[in-house]
Motif scaffolding. Structure first.
Motif, mmCIF file in Angstrom:
data_model
loop_
_atom_site.group_PDB
_atom_site.id
_atom_site.type_symbol
_atom_site.label_atom_id
_atom_site.label_comp_id
_atom_site.label_asym_id
_atom_site.label_seq_id
_atom_site.Cartn_x
_atom_site.Cartn_y
_atom_site.Cartn_z
ATOM 1 N N ASN A 177 0.717 11.513 -8.568
ATOM 2 C CA ASN A 177 -0.673 11.175 -8.853
ATOM 3 C C ASN A 177 -0.876 9.722 -9.258
ATOM 4 O OD1 ASN A 177 -1.464 13.809 -8.348
ATOM 5 N ND2 ASN A 177 -1.265 14.450 -10.478
ATOM 6 N N GLU A 178 0.143 9.085 -9.818
ATOM 7 C CA GLU A 178 -0.040 7.759 -10.400
ATOM 8 C C GLU A 178 0.667 6.647 -9.619
ATOM 9 O OE1 GLU A 178 1.268 8.046 -14.401
ATOM 10 O OE2 GLU A 178 -0.326 9.407 -15.030
ATOM 11 N N GLU A 179 1.319 6.969 -8.517
ATOM 12 C CA GLU A 179 2.090 5.960 -7.796
ATOM 13 C C GLU A 179 1.348 5.374 -6.602
ATOM 14 O OE1 GLU A 179 5.835 7.529 -6.680
ATOM 15 O OE2 GLU A 179 6.678 7.474 -8.701
ATOM 16 N N GLY A 180 0.470 6.143 -5.988
ATOM 17 C CA GLY A 180 -0.172 5.714 -4.767
ATOM 18 C C GLY A 180 -1.396 4.841 -4.983
ATOM 19 N N LYS A 185 -4.240 5.583 -3.786
ATOM 20 C CA LYS A 185 -5.305 6.546 -4.031
ATOM 21 C C LYS A 185 -4.902 7.470 -5.179
ATOM 22 C CE LYS A 185 -8.032 5.419 -0.535
ATOM 23 N NZ LYS A 185 -9.402 4.917 -0.711
ATOM 24 N N VAL A 186 -5.856 7.857 -5.990
ATOM 25 C CA VAL A 186 -5.588 8.770 -7.097
ATOM 26 C C VAL A 186 -5.339 10.174 -6.532
ATOM 27 C CG1 VAL A 186 -6.506 9.783 -9.206
ATOM 28 C CG2 VAL A 186 -7.004 7.399 -8.647
ATOM 29 N N GLY A 187 -4.306 10.840 -7.067
ATOM 30 C CA GLY A 187 -3.984 12.187 -6.609
ATOM 31 C C GLY A 187 -2.890 12.184 -5.562
ATOM 32 N N ASP A 188 -2.661 13.350 -4.975
ATOM 33 C CA ASP A 188 -1.624 13.521 -3.955
ATOM 34 C C ASP A 188 -2.091 12.871 -2.654
ATOM 35 O OD1 ASP A 188 0.335 14.276 -2.229
ATOM 36 O OD2 ASP A 188 0.174 16.437 -2.594
ATOM 37 N N ASP A 189 -1.435 11.759 -2.301
ATOM 38 C CA ASP A 189 -1.826 11.028 -1.089
ATOM 39 C C ASP A 189 -0.670 10.922 -0.105
ATOM 40 O OD1 ASP A 189 -3.771 9.598 0.403
ATOM 41 O OD2 ASP A 189 -2.842 7.708 -0.171
ATOM 42 N N ALA A 190 0.318 11.808 -0.222
ATOM 43 C CA ALA A 190 1.461 11.795 0.688
ATOM 44 C C ALA A 190 1.010 12.160 2.099
ATOM 45 C CB ALA A 190 2.532 12.766 0.210
ATOM 46 N N ILE A 191 1.820 11.761 3.083
ATOM 47 C CA ILE A 191 1.496 12.011 4.487
ATOM 48 C C ILE A 191 2.171 13.307 4.914
ATOM 49 C CG2 ILE A 191 1.564 11.051 6.812
ATOM 50 C CD1 ILE A 191 2.030 8.311 5.472
ATOM 51 N N TYR A 240 0.876 -1.174 0.000
ATOM 52 C CA TYR A 240 0.000 0.000 0.000
ATOM 53 C C TYR A 240 0.910 1.219 0.000
ATOM 54 C CZ TYR A 240 -4.160 2.808 0.909
ATOM 55 O OH TYR A 240 -5.204 3.698 0.789
ATOM 56 N N THR A 241 0.842 2.007 -1.075
ATOM 57 C CA THR A 241 1.719 3.163 -1.252
ATOM 58 C C THR A 241 0.931 4.459 -1.103
ATOM 59 O OG1 THR A 241 3.215 1.947 -2.723
ATOM 60 C CG2 THR A 241 3.277 4.351 -2.838
ATOM 61 N N MET A 242 1.508 5.370 -0.334
ATOM 62 C CA MET A 242 0.955 6.716 -0.180
ATOM 63 C C MET A 242 2.002 7.692 -0.703
ATOM 64 S SD MET A 242 -0.734 6.078 3.576
ATOM 65 C CE MET A 242 0.391 4.734 3.921
ATOM 66 N N SER A 243 1.711 8.313 -1.830
ATOM 67 C CA SER A 243 2.705 9.106 -2.535
ATOM 68 C C SER A 243 2.124 10.434 -2.989
ATOM 69 C CB SER A 243 3.234 8.330 -3.751
ATOM 70 O OG SER A 243 4.068 9.134 -4.555
ATOM 71 N N LEU A 303 8.552 -1.579 6.014
ATOM 72 C CA LEU A 303 8.055 -0.212 5.913
ATOM 73 C C LEU A 303 9.119 0.592 5.173
ATOM 74 C CD1 LEU A 303 5.505 1.240 7.002
ATOM 75 C CD2 LEU A 303 6.901 2.089 8.872
ATOM 76 N N LEU A 304 8.772 1.123 4.012
ATOM 77 C CA LEU A 304 9.742 1.789 3.155
ATOM 78 C C LEU A 304 9.420 3.276 3.046
ATOM 79 C CD1 LEU A 304 9.817 -0.852 0.279
ATOM 80 C CD2 LEU A 304 11.332 -0.725 2.255
ATOM 81 N N ILE A 305 10.292 4.115 3.616
ATOM 82 C CA ILE A 305 10.151 5.558 3.438
ATOM 83 C C ILE A 305 10.790 5.909 2.104
ATOM 84 C CG2 ILE A 305 10.771 7.833 4.313
ATOM 85 C CD1 ILE A 305 10.649 6.753 7.103
ATOM 86 N N ARG A 306 9.988 6.234 1.128
ATOM 87 C CA ARG A 306 10.461 6.490 -0.226
ATOM 88 C C ARG A 306 11.073 7.879 -0.367
ATOM 89 N NH1 ARG A 306 7.239 4.275 -4.385
ATOM 90 N NH2 ARG A 306 6.591 6.357 -4.939
ATOM 91 N N ASN A 307 10.473 8.855 0.294
ATOM 92 C CA ASN A 307 10.955 10.225 0.147
ATOM 93 C C ASN A 307 10.475 11.070 1.317
ATOM 94 O OD1 ASN A 307 12.188 12.447 -1.228
ATOM 95 N ND2 ASN A 307 10.163 13.133 -1.823
ATOM 96 N N ILE A 308 11.328 12.001 1.750
ATOM 97 C CA ILE A 308 10.960 12.996 2.754
ATOM 98 C C ILE A 308 11.225 14.366 2.148
ATOM 99 C CG2 ILE A 308 11.464 13.957 5.032
ATOM 100 C CD1 ILE A 308 12.137 11.208 6.005
#
Length: 301
Positions: free
Chosen positions: A100-103, A105-111, A94-97, A202-207
């Motif tokens: 728009n196309e990586e997560g 959920k469609v759109g900006d779903d970053a935390i 489950y990716t939250m990014s 748990l993978l932190i892809r980007n901060i």
């Protein structure tokens, strides 16, 4: 398959109803009953067998009551009245990014979290997890099949926000990133386990930091690089100065040794040797001694 059985029973009923009608309808009554009976038999027989695909388990329910036993992958004979729901037990992500196309959920779903110094930090994250097979019936009963949106997403986002407040923005970005990842992993793992899910990674892809903080960090890095460059230049100049100093010292020592070791007689001897070599030359004709140590050479060339 139950629908097929019901359809077959309807055909049988129609066959009995047509048999009591006129002769034309009675001729097709028996074939209709036989077809209906065949459909009922096939429907009941096929509903006895359930195939569970590899990487899944089957959860049985009867009239809304979920049975605790699961069906492993393979072919099983079950009560035809059972409703079997397949559950995926393979690793899921489950990716939250912010992309728009990586997560999931469609759109900006970053935390978006607030750090200890009050700055907003944007985190892209991927959760790798799987369902514990023995807990699949409990998950189905309490959460249904949409457990990713009910558990994985909210628990992950909440725990990240809860733990981010203990770190400064720059620390999250650099020195404390691994520590932060380990901390949120521990808290999320406990929540998942209590609900029948296993957290694998748990993978932190980007901060992503605020623009002002990025500018400050870049300025600091540039200043450190310039300082390192100046230190290198100074070290190189010092080494060159040391080399020249050693070279001058060597020349001075050489001259001192030569001057202290030469005497008048030795110089006269060296002069005579040089004159003899000159006399042997074909270009020299006359050598006149002027009463001093220096000869005068006359040549026709």
């Amino acid at each position: 398959m139950i629908i097929a059985s019901v359809f077959g029973m309807i055909l049988i009923a129609m066959g009995f109803a047509l048999k009591s009608q006129n002769e034309l309808f009675s001729k097709i009554a028996n074939p209709l009953k036989y077809v209906g009976l065949l459909i009922v038999v096939l429907g009941i027989t096929s509903s006895l067998f359930v195939q569970i695909q590899a990487g899944k388990v089957g959860v049985k329910s009867l009239f809304g009551e979920v049975k605790p036993a699961i069906l492993e992958s393979g072919l099983h004979i079950v009560n035809p009245l059972y409703d079997v729901t397949p559950f995926d037990i393979q690793t899921q992500n489950y990716t939250m990014s912010a992309s728009n196309e990586e997560g999931a959920k469609v759109g900006d779903d970053a935390i978006r979290v607030l750090s200890a110094d009050g700055l907003e930090v944007i985190i892209d994250l991927t959760v790798l997890y799987r369902v514990l097979p023995a807990d699949a019936p409990v998950i189905y009963k309490k959460l249904g099949v949409n457990y990713s949106d009910k558990i994985v997403r909210p628990v992950t986002r909440t725990r990240i926000r809860d733990n981010a407040v203990f770190y400064d923005a720059v620390a999250l970005y650099s020195t404390k990133r691994e520590e932060f990842q380990t901390r949120i992993y521990s808290s999320i793992e406990k929540d998942f386990k209590s609900r029948g899910l296993i957290l694998e990674q748990l993978l932190i892809r980007n901060i992503d930091l605020p623009a002002s903080v990025k500018t400050t960090i870049e300025s600091k890095i540039n200043a450190e690089q310039e300082a390192q460059k100046m230190i290198f230049v100074l070290q190189k100049e010092k080494q060159e100065a040391d080399r020249k100093r050693l070279e001058a010292q060597g020349i001075a020592d050489y001259q001192r040794i030569i001057s202290s070791g030469l005497t008048d007689k030795q110089l006269q001897y060296e002069s005579i040797k040089a004159q003899l070599e000159i006399a042997k030359s074909q270009n020299a004709k006359v050598i006149l001694m002027n009463g001093k140590n220096t000869p005068i050479i006359l040549s026709d060339k």
